[in-house]
Each structure stands twice: as C-alpha cells, then as structure tokens.
Design an enzyme around this catalytic site. Structure first.
Site, PDB file in Angstrom:
ATOM      1  N   LYS A 236      -5.844  23.369  -9.525  1.00  0.00           N
ATOM      2  CA  LYS A 236      -6.597  22.290  -9.833  1.00  0.00           C
ATOM      3  C   LYS A 236      -6.998  21.756  -8.672  1.00  0.00           C
ATOM      4  CE  LYS A 236      -5.535  18.242  -8.905  1.00  0.00           C
ATOM      5  NZ  LYS A 236      -4.795  16.797  -8.821  1.00  0.00           N
TER       6      LYS A 236
ATOM      7  N   LYS B  26      -9.235  15.903   1.930  1.00  0.00           N
ATOM      8  CA  LYS B  26      -8.298  16.409   1.301  1.00  0.00           C
ATOM      9  C   LYS B  26      -8.814  17.810   0.718  1.00  0.00           C
ATOM     10  CE  LYS B  26      -4.296  17.165  -0.646  1.00  0.00           C
ATOM     11  NZ  LYS B  26      -3.660  16.495  -1.600  1.00  0.00           N
TER      12      LYS B  26
ATOM     13  N   THR C 200      -4.725  13.342  -5.733  1.00  0.00           N
ATOM     14  CA  THR C 200      -5.973  14.275  -5.299  1.00  0.00           C
ATOM     15  C   THR C 200      -6.857  14.664  -6.389  1.00  0.00           C
ATOM     16  OG1 THR C 200      -4.440  15.555  -3.830  1.00  0.00           O
ATOM     17  CG2 THR C 200      -6.321  16.787  -4.568  1.00  0.00           C
TER      18      THR C 200
END
Length: 289
Positions: free
Chosen positions: A241, A173, A98
């Site tokens: 994050k 995502k 990711t």
C-alpha cells in the site's frame, strides 16, 4: 493535561493511544470501527470511547487519526459521522495514517474551513516502536500548530520533526519507505548469498554489521530471516500500500524510482506465495522458494 481523541485502534493506534493516557496523562476518548476493541482499550487504560468518530472527537483539543488508507481517513474525518462534524474551533487534527500527500492537503483545507487546524504526522518505528512509545513522527503543517501539537505527540515519540507545509510529513514517510524497500531487498539478497555460499550468517552479520553495511534492518531482522520466520513487524500488504502511494507520487513529481518499483513487484510475488501478512523481511522467502 489536554483532552484528546484517538480514532483507530489497530496495531499502531492501540498502544499510541495508551501512551497518550498513561505517559502523557491526557484525558483520552477513543473510537474504533470494532467497538469491542475500544471497550478493551478503556478497560486497560481508562478514559472513554465513542460510538462514532464525531462522538469521540467532541470537545477534544487534539484529535488523532490512525487508520488504513485515504478512503478510511476521509470516512472518519469528512464523513457524515466524521470528526469534523463535532470538532470545536481551534482544535487540532493530527493524522498518523500513512496516506497520500493529496489527502493531507485536502484535510488541511477542510480543517481550516471548520476553524480547526491540521498536521499530517505519519510515523515510523513499527509495532515495537508504538508499544514502547519511541516512534519517529514526520509532520507537515503550520509551524505554530506544530509547536502546539508537539508536546502531546511526544507521548509516543522519541523524534518529531516539522518537514514543511501540509503534505510534507507524508512525503517524508514516502522517502522513509523508499529507503526501507531497498535496504530490505539488499539484506535479503545478502543473506541468501551467504547461505548459498555455506557461510555462518550469524558470524557474518556480527562482523559486517559494525561496518558500512550495518543497518537497523540487519540488526533487528537477520536472525528471524535466517530462521525463515516472518512474523515480526510491518506486513507485506501494508508495505505494498505504501509503495503504491510512493510510486503514484513519483508519477506526479517526475522522480525515477527503478529499484522501488522492482521491490514493489517482488512484494507482489510474496503475496502470491501467501505472505500477505508476513513482515517485510520476507523478501528472502521469495529468493529461497
């Protein structure tokens, strides 16, 4: 059977690489920054390990990466000992990290310059999804390259979709993480409210989970949340994050994300409570402190 390399054997990558070997039947060589973990993987699944990403990727038809962030990804791809140093022409790099859409586009261009191809393919489903081989994979790249990679990705996935050109997998995502942030905060507030009102949370969820309020998070996290246990999934540090990537992208595309920004701050509060490695449902702990 294809010859594959898998770079990064964390909580997601380790089982994903295992499925490539056992379920997919592919010839797999792995690399991990901590060599002992690569050695353990080989003992468990067979195959081989490389001492550098380049060594692992040599002669591979498909090279998978699943590391921590943009900088880690650059290190194992375009770095001195990165996979591009040895990937053969026509090989496909499939990135399951990711990361940002910018780095995905950067690696797409770097792959093309090397005579290779690239698909950004972040995953959703958490550690359990990786271990059970039922991840959702969101892809960005060229359609022909995606079609070539899809049968190999299917080794650890139950849903795979091409969302658009390079970077589109990462953008999808981001949409996924926006949804999760809002849902988990709503669930945390609901459980907190119900407990404060003296309701039996198990009974409440048994009823409302079958209606419009139902969600994967409710079904899979309400019991552990109610028990004050937060060791069951994606860590707060990693969610922060991801939300940082989301909020940075929103600055670029002009999207307004007030709830996501607020939940990101709430996760910051959880970190200050010592919950860096708690799972994302620990938003409840913040309300109950």
């Amino acid at each position: 059977m294809a010859k594959a390399a898998f770079i990064g054997l964390g909580v997601m990558g380790y089982p994903m690489a295992g499925h490539l070997k056992t379920k997919g039947g592919h010839d797999v060589t792995v690399y991990n920054r901590t060599t002992a973990k690569a050695e353990n993987w080989v003992k468990q699944f067979g195959g081989a390990f490389g001492l550098t990403p380049a060594e692992a990727a040599k002669d591979a038809d498909f090279v998978f990466t699943c590391v921590g962030n943009d900088d880690d990804l650059r290190a194992v791809t375009i770095g001195a000992d990165g996979v591009f140093a040895s990937m053969k022409p026509g090989a496909i790099l499939i990135d399951n990290t990711t990361a940002s859409a910018d780095v995905a586009r950067e690696l797409y261009a770097a792959a093309k310059a090397k005579g290779c191809d690239f698909v950004d393919a972040p995953v959703s489903g958490g550690q359990a999804g990786a271990e059970n081989g039922v991840l959702t994979v969101m892809c960005g790249g060229d359609e022909a390259v995606f079609e070539a990679a899809k049968p190999v990705i299917e080794s650890f996935a139950r849903m795979i979709g091409l969302m658009g050109p390079a970077g589109s997998g990462q953008l999808t995502k981001m949409v996924n993480q926006i949804c999760i942030a809002g849902i988990v905060q709503g669930l945390a507030e609901a459980v907190h409210f119900g407990k404060s009102a003296g309701l039996d949370i198990e009974k409440v969820v048994e009823v409302i989970s079958k209606g419009a309020a139902g969600s994967w998070q409710m079904e899979n996290r309400h019991k552990t949340m109610n028990a004050g246990k937060y060791d069951f999934g994606f860590a707060v540090d990693w969610m922060r994050k991801d939300l940082g990537i989301v909020l940075n992208e929103a600055k670029n595309n002009g999207a307004t994300l007030p709830v996501t920004a607020l939940v990101d701050q709430f996760y910051g509060d959880v970190q200050k409570m010592g919950g860096q490695r708690w799972d994302t449902s620990s938003l409840l702990a913040r309300l109950e402190k």
